[in-house]
Design a protein around this motif. Structure first.
Motif, mmCIF file in Angstrom:
data_model
loop_
_atom_site.group_PDB
_atom_site.id
_atom_site.type_symbol
_atom_site.label_atom_id
_atom_site.label_comp_id
_atom_site.label_asym_id
_atom_site.label_seq_id
_atom_site.Cartn_x
_atom_site.Cartn_y
_atom_site.Cartn_z
ATOM 1 N N UNK A 139 0.933 -1.319 0.023
ATOM 2 C CA UNK A 139 -0.050 0.013 0.162
ATOM 3 C C UNK A 139 0.967 1.292 -0.109
ATOM 4 N N UNK A 140 1.736 1.219 0.842
ATOM 5 C CA UNK A 140 2.922 2.562 1.008
ATOM 6 C C UNK A 140 3.576 2.600 -0.536
ATOM 7 N N UNK A 141 3.994 1.556 -1.212
ATOM 8 C CA UNK A 141 4.602 1.521 -2.445
ATOM 9 C C UNK A 141 3.522 2.065 -3.274
ATOM 10 N N UNK A 142 2.572 1.765 -3.246
ATOM 11 C CA UNK A 142 1.353 2.093 -4.476
ATOM 12 C C UNK A 142 1.370 3.734 -4.183
ATOM 13 N N UNK A 143 0.947 3.995 -2.982
ATOM 14 C CA UNK A 143 0.779 5.464 -2.708
ATOM 15 C C UNK A 143 1.748 6.279 -3.178
ATOM 16 N N UNK A 144 3.348 5.894 -2.848
ATOM 17 C CA UNK A 144 4.313 6.740 -3.444
ATOM 18 C C UNK A 144 4.255 6.797 -4.854
ATOM 19 N N UNK A 145 3.857 5.886 -5.638
ATOM 20 C CA UNK A 145 3.732 5.831 -7.058
ATOM 21 C C UNK A 145 2.569 6.784 -7.451
ATOM 22 N N UNK A 146 1.700 6.867 -6.779
ATOM 23 C CA UNK A 146 0.553 7.925 -7.229
ATOM 24 C C UNK A 146 1.222 9.189 -7.052
ATOM 25 N N UNK A 147 1.836 9.396 -6.106
ATOM 26 C CA UNK A 147 2.276 10.791 -5.845
ATOM 27 C C UNK A 147 3.355 11.211 -6.652
ATOM 28 N N UNK A 148 4.107 10.704 -7.041
ATOM 29 C CA UNK A 148 5.089 10.868 -8.035
ATOM 30 C C UNK A 148 4.866 11.703 -9.062
ATOM 31 N N UNK A 149 3.789 11.389 -9.884
ATOM 32 C CA UNK A 149 3.284 12.237 -10.940
ATOM 33 C C UNK A 149 3.038 13.898 -10.704
ATOM 34 N N UNK A 150 2.266 13.800 -9.467
ATOM 35 C CA UNK A 150 1.950 14.926 -8.931
ATOM 36 C C UNK A 150 2.872 15.894 -8.548
ATOM 37 N N UNK A 151 4.191 15.408 -8.115
ATOM 38 C CA UNK A 151 5.256 16.128 -7.697
ATOM 39 C C UNK A 151 5.856 16.843 -9.024
#
Length: 83
Positions: free
Chosen positions: A68-80
């Motif tokens: 879940x943490x890995x998935x959430x980090x992946x989701x945040x990267x494009x937004x950054x």
């Protein structure tokens, strides 16, 4: 007859520890149920991600949280990158 037991229940000094002693396992069980329920919800929300990483295997709670943490980090990267 057990006058000692009756006296300890009636005695106000012993009533509180007895209540806490009986209540603690119930509170702990409710806490564990909440944790397990939340982990199962995470697992169902991210079902596809779990199948990609570990098909045909039973995930432990720690595995579900890590994925879940890995998935959430992946989701945040494009937004950054857009900010």
């Amino acid at each position: 007859m057990a006058p000692t037991i009756t006296a300890s229940i009636i005695n106000s000094n012993n009533l509180i520890p007895l209540t806490n002693k009986l209540r603690k396992p119930i509170v702990e069980k409710m806490r564990r149920e909440r944790i397990n329920s939340s982990i199962e919800k995470l697992k169902s929300l991210l079902g596809g991600e779990f199948l990609k990483q570990q098909p045909d295997s039973r995930q432990e709670k720690a595995d579900i949280l890590e994925m879940t943490l890995c998935f959430l980090r992946q989701q945040q990267q494009p937004h950054k990158r857009l900010s």
